[in-house]
Design a protein around this motif. Structure first.
Motif, PDB file in Angstrom:
ATOM      1  N   ASP A   1     103.989  36.709  33.690  1.00 33.44           N
ATOM      2  CA  ASP A   1     104.326  35.885  34.858  1.00 33.44           C
ATOM      3  C   ASP A   1     105.239  37.435  35.196  1.00 33.44           C
ATOM      4  O   ASP A   1     106.387  38.135  34.890  1.00 33.44           O
ATOM      5  CB  ASP A   1     104.588  35.150  35.259  1.00 33.44           C
ATOM      6  N   SER A   2     104.875  38.105  36.945  1.00 35.22           N
ATOM      7  CA  SER A   2     106.541  39.564  36.919  1.00 35.22           C
ATOM      8  C   SER A   2     107.363  38.827  37.263  1.00 35.22           C
ATOM      9  O   SER A   2     108.067  39.845  37.407  1.00 35.22           O
ATOM     10  CB  SER A   2     105.315  39.421  38.268  1.00 35.22           C
ATOM     11  N   GLN A   3     107.112  37.201  37.593  1.00 37.08           N
ATOM     12  CA  GLN A   3     108.620  37.404  38.247  1.00 37.08           C
ATOM     13  C   GLN A   3     110.229  36.685  36.239  1.00 37.08           C
ATOM     14  O   GLN A   3     110.830  36.561  36.564  1.00 37.08           O
ATOM     15  CB  GLN A   3     108.695  36.015  38.174  1.00 37.08           C
ATOM     16  N   PHE A   4     108.687  36.941  35.383  1.00 37.58           N
ATOM     17  CA  PHE A   4     109.872  36.749  34.071  1.00 37.58           C
ATOM     18  C   PHE A   4     110.707  38.440  34.006  1.00 37.58           C
ATOM     19  O   PHE A   4     110.754  39.241  33.702  1.00 37.58           O
ATOM     20  CB  PHE A   4     109.283  36.989  33.175  1.00 37.58           C
ATOM     21  N   PRO A   5     111.524  38.141  33.781  1.00 41.96           N
ATOM     22  CA  PRO A   5     112.643  39.409  33.589  1.00 41.96           C
ATOM     23  C   PRO A   5     112.562  40.455  32.556  1.00 41.96           C
ATOM     24  O   PRO A   5     113.741  39.795  31.387  1.00 41.96           O
ATOM     25  CB  PRO A   5     113.947  39.075  33.667  1.00 41.96           C
ATOM     26  N   SER A   6     111.457  40.920  32.760  1.00 40.04           N
ATOM     27  CA  SER A   6     111.601  41.337  31.305  1.00 40.04           C
ATOM     28  C   SER A   6     111.246  43.173  31.476  1.00 40.04           C
ATOM     29  O   SER A   6     111.307  43.725  30.774  1.00 40.04           O
ATOM     30  CB  SER A   6     109.467  41.642  31.083  1.00 40.04           C
ATOM     31  N   GLY A   7     112.494  43.673  32.328  1.00 36.33           N
ATOM     32  CA  GLY A   7     112.664  45.323  32.929  1.00 36.33           C
ATOM     33  C   GLY A   7     112.254  45.649  33.837  1.00 36.33           C
ATOM     34  O   GLY A   7     111.946  47.029  33.625  1.00 36.33           O
ATOM     35  N   SER A   8     111.017  45.693  33.789  1.00 33.31           N
ATOM     36  CA  SER A   8     109.763  46.452  33.878  1.00 33.31           C
ATOM     37  C   SER A   8     109.512  46.995  35.401  1.00 33.31           C
ATOM     38  O   SER A   8     108.707  47.966  35.650  1.00 33.31           O
ATOM     39  CB  SER A   8     107.826  45.474  33.461  1.00 33.31           C
TER      40      SER A   8
ATOM     41  N   CYS B   1     110.238  52.056  25.844  1.00 32.20           N
ATOM     42  CA  CYS B   1     110.975  51.016  25.244  1.00 32.20           C
ATOM     43  C   CYS B   1     112.341  50.846  25.638  1.00 32.20           C
ATOM     44  O   CYS B   1     112.693  49.267  24.750  1.00 32.20           O
ATOM     45  CB  CYS B   1     111.781  52.369  24.056  1.00 32.20           C
ATOM     46  N   ARG B   2     112.403  50.619  26.933  1.00 26.53           N
ATOM     47  CA  ARG B   2     113.250  49.702  27.285  1.00 26.53           C
ATOM     48  C   ARG B   2     112.798  49.137  28.024  1.00 26.53           C
ATOM     49  O   ARG B   2     113.824  47.665  27.952  1.00 26.53           O
ATOM     50  CB  ARG B   2     114.058  51.037  28.860  1.00 26.53           C
ATOM     51  N   ASN B   3     111.551  49.246  28.528  1.00 25.61           N
ATOM     52  CA  ASN B   3     111.051  47.739  28.603  1.00 25.61           C
ATOM     53  C   ASN B   3     110.652  46.191  27.433  1.00 25.61           C
ATOM     54  O   ASN B   3     110.814  45.298  27.654  1.00 25.61           O
ATOM     55  CB  ASN B   3     109.616  48.205  28.913  1.00 25.61           C
ATOM     56  N   GLY B   4     110.848  47.227  26.183  1.00 25.02           N
ATOM     57  CA  GLY B   4     110.526  46.313  25.430  1.00 25.02           C
ATOM     58  C   GLY B   4     111.632  45.305  25.147  1.00 25.02           C
ATOM     59  O   GLY B   4     111.598  44.473  24.448  1.00 25.02           O
TER      60      GLY B   4
ATOM     61  N   LEU C   1     112.334  42.645  26.993  1.00 26.95           N
ATOM     62  CA  LEU C   1     111.542  41.497  27.097  1.00 26.95           C
ATOM     63  C   LEU C   1     112.173  40.890  25.462  1.00 26.95           C
ATOM     64  O   LEU C   1     111.856  39.608  25.019  1.00 26.95           O
ATOM     65  CB  LEU C   1     110.330  42.031  26.403  1.00 26.95           C
ATOM     66  N   LEU C   2     112.658  41.931  24.449  1.00 26.58           N
ATOM     67  CA  LEU C   2     113.208  41.463  23.685  1.00 26.58           C
ATOM     68  C   LEU C   2     114.475  40.121  23.282  1.00 26.58           C
ATOM     69  O   LEU C   2     114.682  39.633  23.218  1.00 26.58           O
ATOM     70  CB  LEU C   2     113.219  42.426  22.124  1.00 26.58           C
ATOM     71  N   SER C   3     115.105  41.206  24.193  1.00 24.51           N
ATOM     72  CA  SER C   3     116.509  40.939  24.538  1.00 24.51           C
ATOM     73  C   SER C   3     115.921  39.284  24.827  1.00 24.51           C
ATOM     74  O   SER C   3     117.055  38.083  25.078  1.00 24.51           O
ATOM     75  CB  SER C   3     116.893  41.430  25.320  1.00 24.51           C
ATOM     76  N   MET C   4     115.335  38.969  26.062  1.00 26.54           N
ATOM     77  CA  MET C   4     115.220  38.025  26.835  1.00 26.54           C
ATOM     78  C   MET C   4     114.792  36.895  25.952  1.00 26.54           C
ATOM     79  O   MET C   4     114.848  35.594  25.894  1.00 26.54           O
ATOM     80  CB  MET C   4     114.806  38.102  28.204  1.00 26.54           C
ATOM     81  N   HIS C   5     113.786  36.795  25.215  1.00 23.76           N
ATOM     82  CA  HIS C   5     112.868  36.394  23.904  1.00 23.76           C
ATOM     83  C   HIS C   5     114.648  35.712  22.887  1.00 23.76           C
ATOM     84  O   HIS C   5     114.490  34.871  22.784  1.00 23.76           O
ATOM     85  CB  HIS C   5     112.355  36.566  23.048  1.00 23.76           C
ATOM     86  N   ALA C   6     115.575  36.934  22.780  1.00 23.52           N
ATOM     87  CA  ALA C   6     116.168  36.531  21.785  1.00 23.52           C
ATOM     88  C   ALA C   6     117.304  35.185  22.172  1.00 23.52           C
ATOM     89  O   ALA C   6     117.489  34.796  21.877  1.00 23.52           O
ATOM     90  CB  ALA C   6     117.084  37.576  21.302  1.00 23.52           C
ATOM     91  N   ARG C   7     117.678  35.210  24.127  1.00 23.34           N
ATOM     92  CA  ARG C   7     118.151  34.456  24.457  1.00 23.34           C
ATOM     93  C   ARG C   7     117.461  33.411  24.997  1.00 23.34           C
ATOM     94  O   ARG C   7     118.637  32.294  24.288  1.00 23.34           O
ATOM     95  CB  ARG C   7     119.059  34.950  25.940  1.00 23.34           C
ATOM     96  N   LEU C   8     116.230  33.085  24.688  1.00 24.05           N
ATOM     97  CA  LEU C   8     115.969  32.024  24.508  1.00 24.05           C
ATOM     98  C   LEU C   8     115.347  31.466  23.368  1.00 24.05           C
ATOM     99  O   LEU C   8     114.865  30.259  23.437  1.00 24.05           O
ATOM    100  CB  LEU C   8     114.692  32.473  25.322  1.00 24.05           C
TER     101      LEU C   8
ATOM    102  N   GLU D   1     116.316  39.157  14.908  1.00 19.62           N
ATOM    103  CA  GLU D   1     115.819  39.786  13.710  1.00 19.62           C
ATOM    104  C   GLU D   1     115.601  41.372  14.383  1.00 19.62           C
ATOM    105  O   GLU D   1     116.214  42.568  13.882  1.00 19.62           O
ATOM    106  CB  GLU D   1     114.872  39.101  12.480  1.00 19.62           C
ATOM    107  N   TYR D   2     114.411  41.385  15.521  1.00 23.88           N
ATOM    108  CA  TYR D   2     114.081  42.596  15.499  1.00 23.88           C
ATOM    109  C   TYR D   2     114.805  43.008  16.706  1.00 23.88           C
ATOM    110  O   TYR D   2     114.851  44.416  16.469  1.00 23.88           O
ATOM    111  CB  TYR D   2     112.581  42.158  15.837  1.00 23.88           C
ATOM    112  N   ARG D   3     115.837  42.433  16.815  1.00 24.70           N
ATOM    113  CA  ARG D   3     115.982  43.115  17.828  1.00 24.70           C
ATOM    114  C   ARG D   3     117.605  44.165  17.430  1.00 24.70           C
ATOM    115  O   ARG D   3     118.442  44.655  17.797  1.00 24.70           O
ATOM    116  CB  ARG D   3     116.931  41.866  19.157  1.00 24.70           C
TER     117      ARG D   3
END
Length: 236
Positions: free
Chosen positions: A25-32, A108-111, A114-121, A128-130
């Motif tokens: 969803d576009s509302q998910f805070p992925s930075g895009s 890369c900034r978008n990725g 996205l990774l940061s948000m999933h790490a928090r979730l 580990e990838y972060r």
């Protein structure tokens, strides 16, 4: 099949689809929201001015970049989500194949967001990838991150690909609206018309041994010109 097995199977399918809706969803805070993918420069140069031209631009991004490069990278990352060293290699290959610095940094900034948000979730593998990004071992291109986290969110490969393709559409249509070039109705009409295009692309299977490539010279040039433009609402 017993009733309990049917129930578990339905629960698993629904779980993946619900995660696809949430994380795609576009509302998910992925930075895009900060990136236009070269669209802003093309608007400023008056190369794109009509809803039909916006449709053509997005369709070209899906065919010339997403389907042949990002989708392949997403699939490889998805299949190797438990082998992070292989995911790093995929990440580095995507980086080498992204010519424009603006598009490369944006991906890369978008990725990373996205990774940061999933790490928090608490999505498995994301923390580990972060750390690999922090250690400069990986670059964090968004398609690679999508494959990694979507696999651990219980999506099927098809659901992960649908979320990725929809994200491309949502990001570019959102950029066009914020630039004042599209209204909500035209954006929805374009998105509706893109559905059949995405479905046709997804009918063509991709494999882990398929070479990644993209060919969108006008977008690459526009993104490069945008890097030195005085008129910049977006980062690329």
């Amino acid at each position: 099949m017993h009733a309990e097995q049917v129930s578990n199977s339905s629960h698993s399918a629904a779980f993946g689809m619900l995660n696809m809706l949430q994380f795609g969803d576009s509302q998910f805070p992925s930075g895009s929201f900060a990136f236009s993918g070269g669209l802003e420069a093309l608007f400023n140069d008056k190369k794109i001015a009509t809803p039909e031209q916006v449709y053509d631009f997005i369709a070209a991004q899906l065919s010339g970049r997403w389907n042949s490069l990002d989708r392949v990278a997403l699939g490889r990352s998805f299949h190797n989500a438990n082998q992070l060293d292989i995911v790093v290699e995929i990440d580095q290959e995507v980086d080498a194949l992204t010519l424009s610095e603006g598009l490369r940094i944006g991906s890369c900034r978008n990725g990373a967001a996205l990774l940061s948000m999933h790490a928090r979730l608490g999505t498995p593998g994301s923390l580990e990838y972060r750390q690999k990004l922090h250690n400069h071992e990986a670059t964090g291109h968004v398609a690679v991150i999508q494959g990694l986290v979507f696999r651990h969110c219980g999506m099927t490969l098809l659901e992960a690909q649908v979320a990725g393709a929809h994200g491309v559409c949502a990001d570019l249509l959102g950029a066009a609206m914020r630039l004042g070039k599209l209204g909500h109705l035209h954006a929805q009409l374009i998105r509706q018309n893109l559905t059949s295009h995405i479905a046709e692309l997804l009918e063509q299977p991709v494999s882990d041994i398929q070479q990644m490539h993209s060919y969108l010279p006008s977008t690459e040039i526009a993104a490069m010109r945008h890097e030195i433009s005085d008129q910049r609402l977006f980062a690329n």
